[in-house]
Scaffold this active site. Structure first.
Site, mmCIF file in Angstrom:
data_model
loop_
_atom_site.group_PDB
_atom_site.id
_atom_site.type_symbol
_atom_site.label_atom_id
_atom_site.label_comp_id
_atom_site.label_asym_id
_atom_site.label_seq_id
_atom_site.Cartn_x
_atom_site.Cartn_y
_atom_site.Cartn_z
ATOM 1 N N SER A 146 0.677 -1.101 0.632
ATOM 2 C CA SER A 146 -0.198 -0.156 -0.191
ATOM 3 C C SER A 146 0.713 1.437 -0.053
ATOM 4 C CB SER A 146 -1.211 -0.062 1.271
ATOM 5 O OG SER A 146 -1.363 1.034 1.600
ATOM 6 N N TYR A 159 -0.935 -0.826 10.272
ATOM 7 C CA TYR A 159 -1.445 -1.274 9.079
ATOM 8 C C TYR A 159 -0.153 -0.966 7.942
ATOM 9 C CZ TYR A 159 -3.714 -1.116 4.539
ATOM 10 O OH TYR A 159 -3.521 -1.645 3.137
HETATM 11 N N1 LIG Z 1 -9.670 -0.878 -1.039
HETATM 12 C C1 LIG Z 1 -7.505 0.072 -1.171
HETATM 13 O O1 LIG Z 1 -7.775 0.871 -1.489
HETATM 14 C C2 LIG Z 1 -6.760 -0.651 -0.578
HETATM 15 C C3 LIG Z 1 -6.073 -2.177 -0.409
HETATM 16 N N2 LIG Z 1 -5.291 -2.450 0.216
HETATM 17 C C4 LIG Z 1 -4.615 -4.217 0.293
HETATM 18 O O2 LIG Z 1 -5.512 -4.495 -0.900
HETATM 19 C C5 LIG Z 1 -5.512 -5.944 -0.936
HETATM 20 C C6 LIG Z 1 -7.253 -6.658 -0.526
HETATM 21 O O3 LIG Z 1 -7.638 -5.342 -0.398
HETATM 22 P P1 LIG Z 1 -9.577 -5.208 -0.974
HETATM 23 O O4 LIG Z 1 -9.992 -5.758 -1.684
HETATM 24 O O5 LIG Z 1 -9.302 -3.443 -0.639
HETATM 25 O O6 LIG Z 1 -9.711 -6.162 0.950
HETATM 26 P P2 LIG Z 1 -10.763 -6.703 1.487
HETATM 27 O O7 LIG Z 1 -11.812 -6.690 2.604
HETATM 28 O O8 LIG Z 1 -11.890 -5.847 -0.089
HETATM 29 O O9 LIG Z 1 -10.778 -8.056 1.127
HETATM 30 C C7 LIG Z 1 -9.846 -8.997 1.361
HETATM 31 C C8 LIG Z 1 -9.772 -10.169 1.076
HETATM 32 O O10 LIG Z 1 -8.845 -10.549 1.646
HETATM 33 C C9 LIG Z 1 -9.120 -12.141 2.494
HETATM 34 N N3 LIG Z 1 -8.943 -12.334 4.039
HETATM 35 C C10 LIG Z 1 -8.745 -11.721 4.844
HETATM 36 N N4 LIG Z 1 -8.281 -11.685 6.098
HETATM 37 C C11 LIG Z 1 -7.841 -12.976 5.818
HETATM 38 C C12 LIG Z 1 -7.395 -14.375 6.223
HETATM 39 N N5 LIG Z 1 -6.772 -14.683 7.793
HETATM 40 N N6 LIG Z 1 -6.759 -15.302 5.491
HETATM 41 C C13 LIG Z 1 -7.158 -15.410 4.504
HETATM 42 N N7 LIG Z 1 -8.032 -14.153 3.722
HETATM 43 C C14 LIG Z 1 -7.887 -13.426 4.787
HETATM 44 C C15 LIG Z 1 -10.719 -11.883 2.711
HETATM 45 O O11 LIG Z 1 -11.186 -12.873 2.126
HETATM 46 P P3 LIG Z 1 -12.399 -13.443 4.147
HETATM 47 O O12 LIG Z 1 -12.815 -12.409 5.156
HETATM 48 O O13 LIG Z 1 -13.520 -13.839 3.220
HETATM 49 O O14 LIG Z 1 -10.918 -14.248 4.578
HETATM 50 C C16 LIG Z 1 -11.285 -10.760 1.209
HETATM 51 O O15 LIG Z 1 -10.854 -11.722 0.532
HETATM 52 C C17 LIG Z 1 -5.258 -6.179 1.146
HETATM 53 O O16 LIG Z 1 -3.630 -6.635 1.804
HETATM 54 C C18 LIG Z 1 -5.233 -3.804 1.480
HETATM 55 O O17 LIG Z 1 -4.043 -3.521 2.443
HETATM 56 C C19 LIG Z 1 -4.198 -1.665 -0.902
HETATM 57 C C20 LIG Z 1 -4.336 -0.440 -0.374
HETATM 58 C C21 LIG Z 1 -5.850 0.005 -1.260
HETATM 59 C C1 LIG Z 2 -4.586 3.403 1.239
HETATM 60 C C2 LIG Z 2 -4.780 2.073 1.954
HETATM 61 O O1 LIG Z 2 -3.938 1.424 2.270
HETATM 62 C C3 LIG Z 2 -5.994 2.055 2.278
HETATM 63 O O2 LIG Z 2 -6.071 2.918 3.744
HETATM 64 C C4 LIG Z 2 -7.449 2.281 4.318
HETATM 65 O O3 LIG Z 2 -7.683 2.332 5.183
HETATM 66 C C5 LIG Z 2 -7.529 0.816 3.691
HETATM 67 O O4 LIG Z 2 -7.069 0.113 4.984
HETATM 68 C C6 LIG Z 2 -6.570 0.987 2.049
HETATM 69 O O5 LIG Z 2 -6.238 -0.532 2.804
#
Ligand SMILES: NC(=O)C1=CN([C@@H]2O[C@H](COP(=O)(O)OP(=O)(O)OC[C@H]3O[C@@H](n4cnc5c(N)ncnc54)[C@H](OP(=O)(O)O)[C@@H]3O)[C@@H](O)[C@H]2O)C=CC1
Ligand SMILES: C[C@H](O)[C@@H]1OC(=O)[C@H](O)[C@@H]1O
Length: 256
Positions: A146, A159
């Site tokens: 991120s 985070y």
């Molecule tokens: N959206 C954004 O703006 C940004 C996101 N990110 C990163 O991108 C990645 C995806 O984020 P995003 O798609 O937004 O998040 P979501 O919450 O939409 O999806 C997260 C995914 O991770 C899975 N997950 C969470 N915990 C676990 C676990 N313990 N074991 C297995 N799977 C797990 C969830 O499935 P389940 O709960 O069913 O396990 C889900 O499929 C993350 O690493 C996030 O930090 C980075 C920057 C910005």
């Molecule tokens: C940009 C960050 O990663 C973004 O900020 C948040 O609060 C969410 O957790 C996303 O990951």
């Protein structure tokens, strides 16, 4: 033929957090590029929906439910995946979560949950798959970090630390595994519309704060991460390793 290929025909890709959000988009995109995708997260019903969507588009996918915070589960499920596929070419460490506490309010439980989900899982998955990649003919590992791992945000210190750790882990794994043909990179998204951020982006004031520091003046659409991830995971990125590509609408270049 000078143009490199973004195609993944014949490749097998494990994607964690593939049930929704960024992971689902990458699964659909990598499948369209020809990969057989192996979908991992805790919620089997979400994974089955993504599998059905991929199959409806003529692609191939498999569901392997997994809690990435359990190292034992990682070892067991990765072994099961290799019993089925024998070789994995691509690993996407996407699973992640956040608890947006002020530093003075962070509890030890929050620290453990965020660190275990975001960075311990990525390392343990990389170790389980990467060591097997070294015994085969290499591969590509891509972690979803991120911008929070690169610049200071108000989205939580733990985070941010977890995402910064992913960036440094990427460099050291790339350093150690390059000679055996394993490339290791990261992408660093700014805000994208997903279930993780939906409630934040629905707050007009919060959204305006985001747009004020984003040169492209909009948040990203998850489909816009497919290209960068494909570049780093395919032959098109064959000489790229140890890098983090920020997919951020220009946010990290911001100065004043
Ligand atoms: N959206 C954004 O703006 C940004 C996101 N990110 C990163 O991108 C990645 C995806 O984020 P995003 O798609 O937004 O998040 P979501 O919450 O939409 O999806 C997260 C995914 O991770 C899975 N997950 C969470 N915990 C676990 C676990 N313990 N074991 C297995 N799977 C797990 C969830 O499935 P389940 O709960 O069913 O396990 C889900 O499929 C993350 O690493 C996030 O930090 C980075 C920057 C910005
Ligand atoms: C940009 C960050 O990663 C973004 O900020 C948040 O609060 C969410 O957790 C996303 O990951």
């Amino acid at each position: 033929m000078l143009l490199p290929s973004f195609r993944l025909d014949g490749k097998k890709a494990i994607i964690t957090g593939a049930g929704r959000g960024i992971g689902r988009a990458l699964a659909l995109g990598f499948s369209e590029a020809g990969a057989e995708v192996i979908l991992c997260s805790r919620t089997k019903s979400e994974l089955e929906q993504v599998k059905a969507e991929i199959e409806s588009r003529g692609g191939s996918a498999a569901v392997f439910p997994m809690d990435v915070t359990s190292t034992e589960e990682i070892k067991q499920v990765v072994a099961e995946i290799y019993q089925t596929y024998h070789q994995i070419d691509i690993l996407i460490n996407n699973a992640g979560m956040n608890i947006r506490s002020k530093a003075s309010d962070v509890t030890e439980d929050e620290w453990v949950r965020i660190m275990d989900t975001n960075v311990k899982s990525a390392f343990m998955m990389s170790q389980a798959v990467g060591t097997r990649m070294q015994e085969n003919n290499g591969g590509s590992i891509l972690s979803v970090s991120s911008v929070a791992g690169h610049v200071a945000l108000k989205t939580g210190v733990v985070y941010a630390a977890s995402k910064a750790a992913m960036i440094q882990m990427t460099k050291v794994l790339a350093y150690e595994w390059g000679s055996s043909g394993v490339r290791v990179n990261s992408i660093g998204p700014w805000y994208f519309e997903t279930p993780l951020t939906k409630h934040l982006l629905e707050d007009e004031n919060y959204l305006n704060d985001i747009l004020a520091v984003t040169p492209l003046k909009r948040v990203g659409q998850v489909e816009e991460l497919i290209g960068p991830a494909l570049f780093l995971s395919s032959e098109a990125g064959s000489y790229v390793t140890g890098q983090t590509l920020f997919v951020d609408g220009g946010m990290t270049i911001n100065g004043f």
